[in-house]
Motif scaffolding. Sequence first.
Motif, PDB file in Angstrom:
ATOM      1  N   THR A  14       0.833  -1.200   0.000  1.00 58.72           N
ATOM      2  CA  THR A  14       0.000   0.000   0.000  1.00 58.72           C
ATOM      3  C   THR A  14       0.870   1.253   0.000  1.00 58.72           C
ATOM      4  O   THR A  14       2.030   1.228   0.442  1.00 58.72           O
ATOM      5  N   GLU A  16       0.430   3.713   1.887  1.00 61.56           N
ATOM      6  CA  GLU A  16       0.685   4.031   3.295  1.00 61.56           C
ATOM      7  C   GLU A  16       1.914   3.283   3.805  1.00 61.56           C
ATOM      8  O   GLU A  16       2.770   3.862   4.475  1.00 61.56           O
ATOM      9  N   ARG A  17       2.006   2.010   3.479  1.00 61.31           N
ATOM     10  CA  ARG A  17       3.163   1.225   3.926  1.00 61.31           C
ATOM     11  C   ARG A  17       4.454   1.781   3.324  1.00 61.31           C
ATOM     12  O   ARG A  17       5.477   1.868   4.006  1.00 61.31           O
ATOM     13  N   LEU A  19       5.084   4.874   2.401  1.00 60.16           N
ATOM     14  CA  LEU A  19       5.415   6.134   3.060  1.00 60.16           C
ATOM     15  C   LEU A  19       5.937   5.893   4.480  1.00 60.16           C
ATOM     16  O   LEU A  19       6.944   6.472   4.887  1.00 60.16           O
ATOM     17  N   VAL A  20       5.296   5.035   5.222  1.00 60.66           N
ATOM     18  CA  VAL A  20       5.725   4.741   6.601  1.00 60.66           C
ATOM     19  C   VAL A  20       7.140   4.161   6.602  1.00 60.66           C
ATOM     20  O   VAL A  20       7.985   4.574   7.408  1.00 60.66           O
ATOM     21  N   THR A  45       2.979  14.752   8.221  1.00 59.35           N
ATOM     22  CA  THR A  45       2.317  13.606   8.842  1.00 59.35           C
ATOM     23  C   THR A  45       2.028  12.594   7.751  1.00 59.35           C
ATOM     24  O   THR A  45       1.948  12.943   6.570  1.00 59.35           O
ATOM     25  N   VAL A  46       1.861  11.351   8.143  1.00 59.46           N
ATOM     26  CA  VAL A  46       1.527  10.317   7.162  1.00 59.46           C
ATOM     27  C   VAL A  46       0.184  10.621   6.492  1.00 59.46           C
ATOM     28  O   VAL A  46       0.091  10.578   5.264  1.00 59.46           O
ATOM     29  N   PRO A  47      -0.876  10.969   7.238  1.00 62.48           N
ATOM     30  CA  PRO A  47      -2.151  11.262   6.566  1.00 62.48           C
ATOM     31  C   PRO A  47      -2.057  12.414   5.550  1.00 62.48           C
ATOM     32  O   PRO A  47      -2.610  12.316   4.449  1.00 62.48           O
ATOM     33  N   LEU A  50      -0.136  11.144   2.491  1.00 57.01           N
ATOM     34  CA  LEU A  50      -0.955  10.245   1.669  1.00 57.01           C
ATOM     35  C   LEU A  50      -1.964  11.033   0.837  1.00 57.01           C
ATOM     36  O   LEU A  50      -2.160  10.749  -0.350  1.00 57.01           O
ATOM     37  N   LYS A  51      -2.612  11.993   1.457  1.00 61.68           N
ATOM     38  CA  LYS A  51      -3.605  12.809   0.742  1.00 61.68           C
ATOM     39  C   LYS A  51      -2.960  13.491  -0.465  1.00 61.68           C
ATOM     40  O   LYS A  51      -3.503  13.474  -1.569  1.00 61.68           O
ATOM     41  N   ARG A  54      -1.816  10.885  -3.226  1.00 65.53           N
ATOM     42  CA  ARG A  54      -2.928  10.271  -3.966  1.00 65.53           C
ATOM     43  C   ARG A  54      -3.469  11.176  -5.066  1.00 65.53           C
ATOM     44  O   ARG A  54      -4.049  10.688  -6.031  1.00 65.53           O
ATOM     45  N   ARG A  60       3.916  10.958  -6.361  1.00 67.02           N
ATOM     46  CA  ARG A  60       3.774   9.544  -6.007  1.00 67.02           C
ATOM     47  C   ARG A  60       4.827   8.709  -6.731  1.00 67.02           C
ATOM     48  O   ARG A  60       5.437   7.816  -6.145  1.00 67.02           O
TER      49      ARG A  60
END
Length: 76
Positions: A14, A16-17, A19-20, A45-47, A50-51, A54, A60
Motif C-alpha cells: 500500500t 501508506e506502507r 510512506l511509513v 504527517t503520514v495522513p 498520503l492525501k 494520492r 507519487r
Amino acid sequence: MPEFRSKDPLHGVTLERILVELVEFYGWEELARRVNVRVFQHDPTVPSGLKFLRKTPWAREKVEQLYRHMLREHPR
C-alpha cells in the motif's frame, strides 16, 4: 503448481506502507530533501502525505522510485 510471485517490489504494497517505511528509514527531513514537496517539509504527517500523494501522480512516482531504490540498496 508453483505460486506466482510478481517481480515488482510494489506489488501488494500500500502507499501508506511505502510512506511509513520511507519515513522510518530516512526520516522526514531526508525524505523532504529527496522528494522536494512542501507536505514533507512543513509539519509532515503520514495522513497529509498520503492525501497529497494520492492526488499528485508525479510526486507519487518519485516516492515509489525512492522506495524501490531503498529496497535495492537495503534489502530486508
